[in-house]
Scaffold this motif. Structure first.
Motif, mmCIF file in Angstrom:
data_model
loop_
_atom_site.group_PDB
_atom_site.id
_atom_site.type_symbol
_atom_site.label_atom_id
_atom_site.label_comp_id
_atom_site.label_asym_id
_atom_site.label_seq_id
_atom_site.Cartn_x
_atom_site.Cartn_y
_atom_site.Cartn_z
ATOM 1 N N GLY A 102 0.826 -1.216 0.000
ATOM 2 C CA GLY A 102 0.000 0.000 0.000
ATOM 3 C C GLY A 102 0.846 1.245 0.000
ATOM 4 O O GLY A 102 2.043 1.211 -0.336
ATOM 5 N N SER A 103 0.214 2.314 0.421
ATOM 6 C CA SER A 103 0.825 3.634 0.375
ATOM 7 C C SER A 103 2.185 3.660 1.083
ATOM 8 O O SER A 103 2.325 3.164 2.206
ATOM 9 C CB SER A 103 -0.158 4.582 1.061
ATOM 10 N N GLY A 104 3.169 4.242 0.411
ATOM 11 C CA GLY A 104 4.498 4.392 1.010
ATOM 12 C C GLY A 104 5.412 3.197 0.797
ATOM 13 O O GLY A 104 6.614 3.283 1.043
ATOM 14 N N ASP A 105 4.862 2.072 0.351
ATOM 15 C CA ASP A 105 5.700 0.885 0.123
ATOM 16 C C ASP A 105 6.415 0.996 -1.218
ATOM 17 O O ASP A 105 5.938 1.673 -2.134
ATOM 18 C CB ASP A 105 4.837 -0.389 0.109
ATOM 19 N N GLU A 106 7.535 0.298 -1.315
ATOM 20 C CA GLU A 106 8.273 0.251 -2.579
ATOM 21 C C GLU A 106 8.250 -1.166 -3.146
ATOM 22 O O GLU A 106 8.336 -2.141 -2.389
ATOM 23 C CB GLU A 106 9.727 0.689 -2.367
#
Ligand SMILES: Cc1ncc(COP(=O)(O)O)c(C=O)c1O
Length: 369
Positions: A73-77
């Protein structure tokens, strides 16, 4: 004329089977997630050597839901490649995550495992290799790195139905494998379709929920989901095609091996598949200097060709915000300028393969003079 792809040739072979299957669905008046979809899921999971298959409406949805189900999700790479179809990158962005590109190995055009470790940060959650053109990425080192770093692996097997790596089938090595059944694929529906395969009953359950509005039972929504369901007509057609997939794959491999014989006297760069791999030749590509001129000359001589792909994703205008520029991924950029995909399909006759190579030789000679 030798078209780049001839879907009608395949339809002519299986017309009675397909027409009967489609008529059967219409007769049943059951159009979405019915018995054909259930049968196809069972059949395709067995084909890939995994426990579960969740049938979907596209390969893009398969990547999107695989990432969501894995908790990305958000912020993951997510570490992936830029030498791919745009959907690989788009699916990562749909989840709010950030694609981090590593370059491809110039000898295979797939993710270079040697570059992965340097791309890992505390935010990295997953690795998403692409089995480009039907040749599987070098999965053993990728899995070793992922195990050590605690990362999820999602295989983009959209071009690799039936491909193998050390006796394991495409889609069965990572946590989830994602397939496209877009009409021109090695296993193609007559419209949009895709699937995710996995050995994890938990991941399969989550993907199945997400594809159908997160419903655990009718109107009981336990997750915010999507309408990514496969329809019965596509599943019925895919079931027919599953009877033929192995002979079609061998037909493609025979065409590729004829190209290999005829091109042996030339210097065109192309992957030499390792002996432990089964390349399924969704695309048969070579690298040529002066590609655009040669492509034009072949077209004028009645030979259809393609380019997979002319602009790597990190240089696409749509993804400029990711902050990459020319020179960041030299191997991907170099092959993008030289790639030329020659016609390949099981029905392509040996004399047609010879004509393609003869016209290619002529075009290269003219280009060089
Ligand atoms: C490598 C790759 N990934 C993902 C996709 C997306 O699949 P679909 O077109 O079924 O959404 C494709 C299809 O072209 C593909 O080639």
């Amino acid at each position: 004329m030798i078209p780049f792809l001839d879907l009608k040739a395949q339809y002519r072979q299986i017309k009675p089977e397909v027409d009967a299957a489609v008529a059967g669905v219409i007769e049943s008046q059951q159009f979405v997630l019915g018995p054909q979809v259930a049968a196809f899921e069972e059949r395709f999971a067995a084909y890939c050597g995994v426990k579960h298959c969740v049938a979907l409406n596209s390969g893009t949805s398969a990547l999107h839901l695989a990432l969501l189900a894995a908790g990305i999700g958000s912020g993951d790479e997510v570490i992936t490649v830029s030498m791919t179809f745009v959907a690989t990158t788009a699916a990562i962005l749909y989840c709010g995550a950030k694609p981090v590109f590593v370059d491809v190995d110039p000898g295979t055009w797939t993710m270079d495992p040697k570059l992965i470790e340097a791309a890992i940060t505390p935010r990295t959650k997953a690795i998403l290799p692409v089995h480009l053109h039907g040749l599987m990425a070098d999965m053993d080192p990728i899995m070793e790195i992922a195990d050590r770093a605690g990362l999820v692996v999602i295989e983009d097997a959209a071009q690799a139905h039936g491909s193998e790596y050390r006796d394991r089938w495409a889609g069965s090595i990572g946590d989830i494998g994602c397939f496209s059944f877009y009409p021109g694929k090695n296993l193609g529906a007559y419209g949009e379709a895709g699937a995710a395969v996995t050995n994890s009953s938990d991941l399969a359950h989550r993907i199945a929920l997400l594809r159908d509005w997160g419903q655990e039972s009718k109107y009981n929504h336990v997750l915010p989901g999507y309408n990514f369901r496969m329809d019965e007509i596509q599943a019925a057609i895919l079931m027919v095609k599953m009877r033929h997939i192995e002979s079609w794959t061998e037909g493609r491999r025979a065409v590729a091996s004829r190209y290999e014989q005829l091109l042996a006297r030339h210097q065109f760069k192309r992957p030499a598949p390792p002996s432990h791999s089964r390349h399924v030749y969704h695309v048969y590509a070579i690298e040529v200097e002066g590609r655009d001129q040669i492509k034009k000359a072949l077209g004028a001589a009645g030979v259809g060709t393609g380019i997979h792909y002319p602009i790597p994703i990190h240089l696409q205008k749509a993804y400029a915000e990711l902050g990459y520029g020319r020179g960041d991924l030299p191997a991907a950029e170099s092959v993008a300028k030289r790639f030329l995909s020659l016609p390949i399909y099981p029905e392509l006759r040996p004399d047609q393969v010879e004509k393609v190579v003869a016209e290619l030789e002529k075009a290269v000679l003219v280009g060089a003079s």
